[in-house]
Design a protein around this motif. Structure first.
Motif, PDB file in Angstrom:
ATOM      1  N   LEU A 255      16.868  51.222  49.715  1.00  6.33           N
ATOM      2  CA  LEU A 255      18.192  51.633  49.632  1.00  6.33           C
ATOM      3  C   LEU A 255      19.153  50.847  48.568  1.00  6.33           C
ATOM      4  CD1 LEU A 255      20.963  52.690  51.131  1.00  6.33           C
ATOM      5  CD2 LEU A 255      20.791  50.383  52.319  1.00  6.33           C
ATOM      6  N   TRP A 256      19.712  51.406  47.811  1.00 11.73           N
ATOM      7  CA  TRP A 256      20.337  50.981  46.467  1.00 11.73           C
ATOM      8  C   TRP A 256      21.763  50.722  46.803  1.00 11.73           C
ATOM      9  CZ3 TRP A 256      17.920  49.123  42.270  1.00 11.73           C
ATOM     10  CH2 TRP A 256      16.691  49.517  42.064  1.00 11.73           C
ATOM     11  N   TYR A 257      22.596  49.457  46.663  1.00 13.69           N
ATOM     12  CA  TYR A 257      23.956  49.396  47.259  1.00 13.69           C
ATOM     13  C   TYR A 257      24.619  48.357  46.316  1.00 13.69           C
ATOM     14  CZ  TYR A 257      21.967  44.933  48.729  1.00 13.69           C
ATOM     15  OH  TYR A 257      21.388  43.782  48.570  1.00 13.69           O
ATOM     16  N   PRO A 258      26.068  48.658  46.267  1.00 19.14           N
ATOM     17  CA  PRO A 258      26.836  47.726  44.992  1.00 19.14           C
ATOM     18  C   PRO A 258      26.411  46.491  45.388  1.00 19.14           C
ATOM     19  CG  PRO A 258      28.064  49.370  46.257  1.00 19.14           C
ATOM     20  CD  PRO A 258      26.736  49.443  46.889  1.00 19.14           C
ATOM     21  N   SER A 259      26.335  45.546  44.315  1.00 16.69           N
ATOM     22  CA  SER A 259      25.722  44.171  44.264  1.00 16.69           C
ATOM     23  C   SER A 259      27.111  43.141  45.086  1.00 16.69           C
ATOM     24  CB  SER A 259      25.232  43.727  43.014  1.00 16.69           C
ATOM     25  OG  SER A 259      24.220  44.243  42.503  1.00 16.69           O
TER      26      SER A 259
END
Length: 264
Positions: A255-259
């Motif tokens: 899962l890639w998400y806003p840092s």
């Protein structure tokens, strides 16, 4: 003793400033990642299949259908009713995407010619050279790389049954646009594999959208691929480069998400 105490206090302050500076550098990355629940969305009969740019003039590549090639999709065309699905990447609401056969998705204007680059590297990825004196070769940006490799996703190299398919699943406001590389292979090889990207619609609170990479079936281990995100040459996050960090037997989900979004 006083001089020693002053120096020690200064060293502590300097160390704090260095740690703060490093933290700011880390925050400069727009996206972070973590392991997530694997739940593969096998394309349904309603999924649409990409049509590759097969001519040299359109694709700026002399390779045949589905090899070092690209195709464009409109989010509106994938949605009913039209224009109802919103995906925000790097602070910009995107209306569509350019899909590369070589396991890359690019958002926004893309005149880089990067789809011709079949030799994966670590990040940041460099600009490709010009092709044939008439096709550009500029710095790629705003791209996600679920499996950057020399994939064949069409009929090139005597390939049958390979494709990239996409469809919108779920219920608003929690829908996902699923883009799947189906039964693809590496050029010159025969083993087939599958992977996909899930683009989640922009949250009602706004901000950047999240997205997920999923891998299953076959040889997509990451041993000969680059997986990551590159917003620019100074804003990128690498998951793996030529390392077997993907388990296709039990399934891997990233899962890639806003840092800026906290995750436990």
């Amino acid at each position: 003793m006083k001089r020693l105490l002053d120096w020690t206090g200064g060293a502590k302050a300097l160390a704090f400033l260095m740690l703060w500076a490093l933290a700011q550098v880390a925050l400069a990355q727009t996206y972070s990642y973590r392991a997530d629940t694997f739940s593969y969305d096998t394309p349904s009969g309603a999924a649409q299949t990409l049509t590759w740019h097969t001519t040299t003039a359109a694709a700026c590549s002399g390779y045949p259908n589905g090899d070092d090639d690209y195709a464009d999709i409109s989010f509106a065309a994938a949605t009913t009713p039209a224009n109802d699905f919103t995906f925000t990447f790097a602070g910009v609401v995107r209306t569509g995407a350019r899909i590369y056969s070589n396991g890359v998705i690019v958002f926004g204007t893309d005149n880089s010619g990067f789809w011709r680059t079949y030799d994966n590297t670590t990040l940041p990825a460099a600009a490709p050279g010009a092709y044939g004196g008439s096709c550009p070769g500029s710095q790629p940006a705003n791209m996600i790389m679920p499996y950057w490799n020399d994939n064949v996703a069409g009929t090139a190299d005597g390939t049958i049954g390979a494709s990239v398919q996409y469809e919108l699943l779920g219920t608003a406001p929690n829908r996902r646009l699923v883009i799947s590389w189906v039964n693809v292979k590496l050029y010159g090889q025969t083993t087939r594999y599958n992977f996909q990207v899930l683009l989640y619609e922009t949250p009602t609170s706004g901000g950047n959208s999240s997205f997920k990479f999923q891998y299953t079936s076959g040889s997509s281990t990451g041993l000969d691929a680059t997986v990551g995100v590159q917003v620019s040459t100074t804003d990128y996050t690498l998951y793996t480069y030529n390392l077997a960090y993907i388990d296709p037997a039990t399934g891997t989900a990233i899962l890639w998400y806003p840092s800026t979004q906290y995750t436990g």
